[in-house]
Design an enzyme around this catalytic site. Sequence first.
Site, short mmCIF file in Angstrom:
data_model
loop_
_atom_site.label_atom_id
_atom_site.label_comp_id
_atom_site.label_asym_id
_atom_site.label_seq_id
_atom_site.Cartn_x
_atom_site.Cartn_y
_atom_site.Cartn_z
N ARG A 65 -17.47 18.48 -17.37
CA ARG A 65 -18.28 17.32 -16.61
C ARG A 65 -19.43 17.53 -16.31
O ARG A 65 -19.92 18.62 -16.09
CB ARG A 65 -17.18 16.66 -15.59
CG ARG A 65 -16.41 17.56 -14.85
CD ARG A 65 -16.30 17.31 -13.49
NE ARG A 65 -17.50 16.90 -12.81
CZ ARG A 65 -18.58 17.70 -12.38
NH1 ARG A 65 -18.30 19.02 -12.49
NH2 ARG A 65 -19.61 17.35 -12.10
N GLY A 66 -20.22 16.62 -15.57
CA GLY A 66 -21.59 16.63 -15.13
C GLY A 66 -22.48 16.41 -16.11
O GLY A 66 -22.39 17.03 -17.26
N ALA A 67 -23.59 15.42 -16.08
CA ALA A 67 -24.22 15.10 -17.11
C ALA A 67 -25.04 16.36 -18.08
O ALA A 67 -24.73 16.11 -19.36
CB ALA A 67 -25.53 14.16 -16.66
N ARG A 100 -18.29 9.89 -23.10
CA ARG A 100 -18.65 9.66 -21.87
C ARG A 100 -20.00 9.00 -21.88
O ARG A 100 -20.89 9.69 -22.14
CB ARG A 100 -18.74 10.91 -20.95
CG ARG A 100 -17.78 11.86 -20.61
CD ARG A 100 -16.92 11.43 -19.53
NE ARG A 100 -17.12 11.02 -18.51
CZ ARG A 100 -17.17 11.62 -17.22
NH1 ARG A 100 -17.29 12.76 -17.37
NH2 ARG A 100 -17.65 10.87 -16.14
N GLN A 200 -14.65 15.60 -6.76
CA GLN A 200 -15.57 16.61 -7.50
C GLN A 200 -16.42 17.21 -6.19
O GLN A 200 -16.49 18.45 -6.36
CB GLN A 200 -16.66 16.01 -8.34
CG GLN A 200 -15.99 15.53 -9.68
CD GLN A 200 -15.80 14.10 -9.65
OE1 GLN A 200 -15.14 13.49 -8.57
NE2 GLN A 200 -16.01 13.58 -10.91
N ASP A 241 -26.78 11.01 -13.72
CA ASP A 241 -26.61 10.85 -15.08
C ASP A 241 -27.44 10.04 -16.10
O ASP A 241 -27.38 10.43 -17.42
CB ASP A 241 -24.96 10.23 -15.23
CG ASP A 241 -23.98 11.17 -14.51
OD1 ASP A 241 -24.06 10.94 -13.17
OD2 ASP A 241 -23.19 11.72 -15.29
N ASN A 251 -25.71 7.23 -11.14
CA ASN A 251 -25.12 8.47 -10.77
C ASN A 251 -23.43 8.14 -10.21
O ASN A 251 -23.38 7.10 -10.12
CB ASN A 251 -25.68 9.16 -9.51
CG ASN A 251 -25.39 10.59 -9.17
OD1 ASN A 251 -24.92 11.54 -10.38
ND2 ASN A 251 -24.95 11.00 -7.91
O1 MRU Z 1 -17.73 12.20 -13.59
P1 MRU Z 1 -18.71 13.33 -13.56
O2 MRU Z 1 -18.04 14.47 -12.56
O3 MRU Z 1 -19.13 14.11 -14.89
O4 MRU Z 1 -19.96 12.88 -12.80
C1 MRU Z 1 -20.83 13.76 -12.37
C2 MRU Z 1 -21.89 13.25 -11.54
O5 MRU Z 1 -22.03 12.16 -11.26
C3 MRU Z 1 -23.18 14.27 -11.16
O6 MRU Z 1 -23.49 14.04 -9.86
C4 MRU Z 1 -24.08 13.88 -12.26
O7 MRU Z 1 -23.71 14.30 -13.38
C5 MRU Z 1 -25.51 14.44 -12.01
S1 MRU Z 1 -25.65 15.89 -11.55
C6 MRU Z 1 -25.49 17.32 -12.69
#
Ligand code: MRU
Length: 345
Positions: A65-67, A100, A200, A241, A251
């Site tokens: 996960r994470g953009a 996603r 998270q 994101d 985000n």
């Molecule tokens: O749903 P997730 O855990 O993928 O969401 C992650 C976030 O919202 C982060 O803050 C975002 O991806 C930016 S930081 C790399």
Amino acid sequence: MEEESAFSREELSWLLAQSKVPRPLIFDEGALKILDQRILPGKIVYIDANSWEEVALAIKSMMVRGAPMIGIAGAYGMALAATKDPGNIERAAIELKKTRPTAINLSWAVDRVLRIAMENPEGAISEAREIEAEDHERSFLIAKNGSSLIKPGMRVLTHCNSGSLAAGGFGTALGCIIWAKLIDGKEISVFNTETRPYLQGSRLTSFELASADVPDTLIPDMAASLLLSKRMVDLVIVGADRVARNGDVANKVGTLQLAISAHHYGIPFYVASPRTTFDMSIESGKEIPIEERPAEELVIFNGIKMAPDGISVFNPAFDVAPFNLVTGYITESGVIGAWKIPYLD
Ligand code: MRU
């Protein structure tokens, strides 16, 4: 990014070696090893994704996960499609992008590998590796630029997880904090939200901060405004994101409340993200699709039901903070104002 490289190869590997957090993705021998982030910090377990379908499932189910990290996983998913299932490469691209929808990094990376794979399927692996290498470099630059905003003694608040589990290098927003402590040696402290319902913050961000010896205090999501009102926080930094052309930021859900509170109490609110998270094709955040997650993620906790049967649930994974609440954007090209976003290249 080869010729514009801001760090030498040696510097990059030295920097990467400073992180004690396990790498979330390892591409090896035609399979993508994926760290199952759902069971961190208790267990460090990798699964082998041998096909693009398995990568898609891992993204959808939040193992990865994470953009930016979702983008890198998508790129390796496409590399697996190009080498093992070339007849379905276009379907793979469509399916991977659907997993996603909010983080623009995913469709950017998938399309980039698709373009190469259509001409040369073997080139897909090196393109995916290049996307990952570029992301390490971008993230380290973001971290270095963001650290310049963090003065010794500052108390920084962050939300969700934007560290090396979510992006290259030390991560984006969390990367700035880690760089300030680990590389620039500043004594700072952090408040981080638990980030319901997926946690998270408590599971991943607290784990990353502990690994870097950064003093960290975990807070309930809803306590953030209290801290801001009591001047217990000097600076807020979050990741993104997707950022629209006008600077609106999607985000993790809860970011909007944080931005409104920070603005109300006059606390600087920064967004850290690479160029690959900026979507120049959309004018404002109104056009950003907001992913909705399954009801179970909200009503079942550790196998225990937390709400009555049949409850109606709305579980958005993200929200959008308008640009006027953002003090600045920490990018690999420097810290910029919203007006400069259309000129990013
Ligand atoms: O749903 P997730 O855990 O993928 O969401 C992650 C976030 O919202 C982060 O803050 C975002 O991806 C930016 S930081 C790399």
